[in-house]
Design an enzyme around this catalytic site. Structure first.
Site: not given
Ligand code: ADP
Length: 402
Positions: A7, A91, A180, A211, A241, A331, A333, A384
């Site tokens: 990626n 990717r 995605h 994110n 965003r 992250g 979800g 992914e």
């Molecule tokens: P990306 O989209 O960059 O791959 P991720 O899927 O890792 O990022 O998601 C990052 C997000 O997940 C951040 O907003 C982070 O705060 C959130 N996150 C990670 N762990 C938790 C948690 N335990 N509770 C709430 N949010 C979380």
């Protein structure tokens, strides 16, 4: 078959070497700060061995050299020879209208990726740099492109057209694309497998909340609508965003504050979302922490975030004429029971009843609705990289990947 999954971003390359038959990763890591001072490569081996190497990593070609060196290294490596990498899966963010599935990278495909630079200036050039760097470092190794947009390419016209002059679509290809794709595909297929139902018979809503955040309505295996649009800015509230806004707001602010196009772009993409409303952070963990400490703006940010997910669940159930399951991933979800509970709150009338204990359990992959909930809600960690590895294997073996 060992697949190197890449990626490639502007100044970073994330990688995983995956043994596709066993679906296990052998090594993974990232190169950061390419072309800057303080560039590093971090590698983790499957047995937990970790190493960070600093170096002068001037471009993507050197970054791939570093990755190969660590994968081949006697002390930290996992393979003996470059030929143990059987194929490379990339990717690629934007496939435009050209790609509705993963493809073997040929000169023609490279030209099409380049043709899409205009609609994906922040991503496609770097993805292509990674492809070129592999041609230099691993000549002759087959490379496959897996596009973020491809899964959504079967979306019907009524879902992808904007209410703008049609000529803007014909001339500039301005339409909803969605992103995605690999994640929405992976978790929806996994949900069908868990339910032991035919994927092509189900109505599924997937919520990728990281994110960047997007949702998809997957009707009988086809993404018929998704929240991200021409760019990843549209739809849900995200870390930085804005998601959906009235487009006139941009013009209004530009007039009021005399900001440039570039500044407006930064405002919408970098200073909005959770960060913009809360003023605290783009990180959902910190927003929730501050909300629990009584901070009002963090509560607003949390509420807007969850309300929008709920609204799209309703919209997509209407679009599909029913709903078998909802999947949370990404992250936020995967990790936030608070977010999931708020997104599905008060939806029993709709067939969704969350089981609070299951929602808050420590299991990673889980069903979080009660037994009698007509619509199931799952938490499924996304993968992914595995999708890219499996598509790459299939393409190299001559199969078509939709
Ligand atoms: P990306 O989209 O960059 O791959 P991720 O899927 O890792 O990022 O998601 C990052 C997000 O997940 C951040 O907003 C982070 O705060 C959130 N996150 C990670 N762990 C938790 C948690 N335990 N509770 C709430 N949010 C979380």
């Amino acid at each position: 078959m060992n697949i190197l999954v890449l990626n490639c971003g502007s100044s970073s390359v994330k990688y995983q070497l995956i043994e596709a038959d066993s679906q296990k990763w052998l090594a993974k890591g990232s190169v950061e700060r390419i072309g800057m001072s303080g560039a590093t490569l971090k590698n983790v081996r499957h047995d937990g061995d970790e190493i960070t190497i600093a170096g002068e990593i001037v471009d993507h070609i050197v970054a791939i050299e570093y990755i190969l060196a660590v994968l081949l290294s006697r002390n930290h490596g996992v393979i003996n020879d470059k030929s143990d990498i059987h194929a490379i899966g990339h990717r690629v963010v934007h496939g435009g209208e050209t790609f509705s599935g993963s493809v073997l990278i040929t000169d023609e495909v490279i030209k099409s990726i380049r043709d899409n630079f205009e609609i994906a200036p922040l991503h496609n050039p770097h993805n292509l740099r990674g492809i070129n760097a592999c041609q230099v470092n691993l000549p002759g190794t087959p490379q496959v492109g897996v596009f973020d947009t491809a899964f959504h390419q079967k979306m019907p016209r009524k879902a992808f057209l904007y209410g703008l002059p049609y000529s803007l679509y014909s001339q500039y290809k301005i339409r909803r694309y969605g992103f995605h794709g690999a994640s929405h595909r992976y978790v929806s297929e996994r949900a069908a497998a868990i339910m032991q139902r035919d994927y092509h018979s189900l109505k599924i809503i997937t919520c990728h909340l990281g994110n960047g955040c997007s949702m998809a309505a997957i009707n009988e295996g086809i993404s018929i609508d998704t929240t991200m649009g021409f760019t990843p800015l549209e739809g849900l509230l995200m870390g930085t965003r804005s998601g959906d806004i009235d487009a006139s707001i941009v013009l209004y602010i530009m007039g009021k504050e005399g900001i440039s196009l570039a500044e407006a772009n930064t405002l919408l993409n970098k200073h909005s979302g959770l960060q913009g409303i809360s003023g605290v952070s783009s990180d959902m963990r910190e927003v929730i922490q501050e909300m629990k400490n009584g901070d009002k703006k963090s509560t607003y940010a949390f509420d807007v975030f969850c309300y929008r997910v709920k609204k799209y669940i309703g919209a997509y159930a209407a679009a599909m004429g029913g709903l078998d399951c909802v999947v949370f991933t990404g992250g936020i979800g995967e990790n936030s029971a608070d977010v999931r509970a708020a997104c599905c709150e008060g939806m029993s009338y709709f067939g969704i009843t969350i089981d609070d204990e299951a929602n808050r359990s420590n299991e990673k992959e889980k069903l979080i609705t009660t037994r009698d909930s007509r619509t199931k809600v799952f938490v499924i960690p996304t993968n992914e990289e595995l999708v890219i590895a499996l598509d790459t294997k299939a393409i190299v073996e001559g199969k078509t990947v939709a």
